[in-house]
Design a protein around this motif. Sequence first.
Motif, mmCIF file in Angstrom:
data_model
loop_
_atom_site.group_PDB
_atom_site.id
_atom_site.type_symbol
_atom_site.label_atom_id
_atom_site.label_comp_id
_atom_site.label_asym_id
_atom_site.label_seq_id
_atom_site.Cartn_x
_atom_site.Cartn_y
_atom_site.Cartn_z
ATOM 1 N N GLN A 15 -4.234 10.502 7.211
ATOM 2 C CA GLN A 15 -3.929 10.186 5.815
ATOM 3 C C GLN A 15 -2.458 9.889 5.624
ATOM 4 O O GLN A 15 -2.084 8.931 4.933
ATOM 5 C CB GLN A 15 -4.346 11.349 4.917
ATOM 6 N N TYR A 24 -1.185 6.188 4.442
ATOM 7 C CA TYR A 24 -0.540 6.114 3.127
ATOM 8 C C TYR A 24 0.826 5.440 3.204
ATOM 9 O O TYR A 24 1.279 4.829 2.237
ATOM 10 C CB TYR A 24 -0.346 7.512 2.535
ATOM 11 N N TRP A 75 -3.858 3.848 0.756
ATOM 12 C CA TRP A 75 -3.580 4.361 -0.587
ATOM 13 C C TRP A 75 -4.837 4.336 -1.451
ATOM 14 O O TRP A 75 -5.045 5.216 -2.294
ATOM 15 C CB TRP A 75 -2.477 3.534 -1.219
ATOM 16 N N HIS A 126 1.983 1.813 1.949
ATOM 17 C CA HIS A 126 1.994 1.548 0.509
ATOM 18 C C HIS A 126 3.405 1.616 -0.069
ATOM 19 O O HIS A 126 3.707 0.930 -1.057
ATOM 20 C CB HIS A 126 1.087 2.557 -0.207
ATOM 21 N N PHE A 127 4.269 2.418 0.541
ATOM 22 C CA PHE A 127 5.626 2.608 0.027
ATOM 23 C C PHE A 127 6.622 1.618 0.621
ATOM 24 O O PHE A 127 7.815 1.708 0.346
ATOM 25 C CB PHE A 127 6.078 4.041 0.305
ATOM 26 N N ILE A 162 -7.442 7.466 -1.828
ATOM 27 C CA ILE A 162 -7.169 8.713 -2.550
ATOM 28 C C ILE A 162 -8.265 9.007 -3.571
ATOM 29 O O ILE A 162 -8.806 10.118 -3.632
ATOM 30 C CB ILE A 162 -5.790 8.631 -3.236
ATOM 31 N N LYS A 191 -1.384 -2.797 3.829
ATOM 32 C CA LYS A 191 -0.475 -2.100 2.924
ATOM 33 C C LYS A 191 -1.192 -1.078 2.045
ATOM 34 O O LYS A 191 -0.682 0.035 1.843
ATOM 35 C CB LYS A 191 0.258 -3.107 2.027
ATOM 36 N N ASP A 192 -2.356 -1.406 1.481
ATOM 37 C CA ASP A 192 -2.939 -0.596 0.412
ATOM 38 C C ASP A 192 -4.287 0.028 0.723
ATOM 39 O O ASP A 192 -4.833 0.727 -0.130
ATOM 40 C CB ASP A 192 -3.081 -1.445 -0.859
#
Length: 328
Positions: free
Chosen positions: A137, A141, A201, A144-145, A204, A197-198
């Motif tokens: 995870q 994740y 995310w 995304h940042f 979640i 990228k996403d």
Amino acid sequence: MATVPVGATTVGGARRRRPDDPSRERKVSLLARIRRDKVLLAMIVPGFLYFAVFQWLPLAGNVIAFVDYQPYRGFIDSVWVGFENFATVFGDPTFYYALRNTIVITVLQLVLFFPVPIALALLLNSIMTPRIRSFVQSVVYLPHFIGWVLLVSIFTQILGPLGVLPNLMEAVGLPPFSAMTEPWFFPFLMVIETIWKDAGWGTIIFLAALGNINSDLYEAAAMDGASKWRRTWHVTLPGIMPVIILLLILQIGTILSVGFEQIILQRDAVGPEAAEVLDTWVYYHGIQDGEWGPATAVGLVKGIVGFALVLGSNKLAHLLGQDGIYRK
């Protein structure tokens, strides 16, 4: 002799209900409810101000779609032209390939990207141990940042004309393929970048929905002889189906909007005919060329179409037995 109903008392011959009687109606004034819930109301004030300032107040600017807007004149003094700006938009051939590219990219993202967070959440929830799950995870994740500027730079170093993959293909005797500069491959490139990228995310919400499924259902299915695949199909997926439907409806509502920053960074590499979308069309015609009316007209049409798609898909969800955005 008159009987006294349960939950009632007599005082001076008058019948009154006890304070703890559930049938006793209590009317709470609006001011009393505000005082009672003042902490909760204070918590929603920042969110309310955000939507009021950045979402609801700018709706008044849609009047630009019906006037020959000039910034130095303002809304009131600009000449009213009616639907002339809409005619200008629909008479511009560049608008149509921007619309085509927008639909192609969003449909590909809906078909190829939307199921990926669901599959990843199912994998994390049912196969891996808690320690491995926490590690994976954290890893998925992280992209995304990362900003789109850095992400596009990474993909350019790997898939660009001078990147690792074309040089490797050339070294083994294969014709080099530059994914960053091929117009036909551009929609697929957008999906690949979005997944990288996403996707993590996006798991979640689905992981939270999986955590709310009653474990007794899995035990009952296992006792009935259901395999892991059967338990996933008949217990897990129905348990998260309301969340899937809700997110799908919201995704359909944004079908005419794609990542502006992601595309404008790569538009020049493949050309406007392959990479121009409605958001970049609005930017170049409205901000750079000063065509405020036609650009606002496109934005207004996008909003109306998105609103209609949300209502239509929500109605379809109700017809298929799902709650959608709200219950019947």
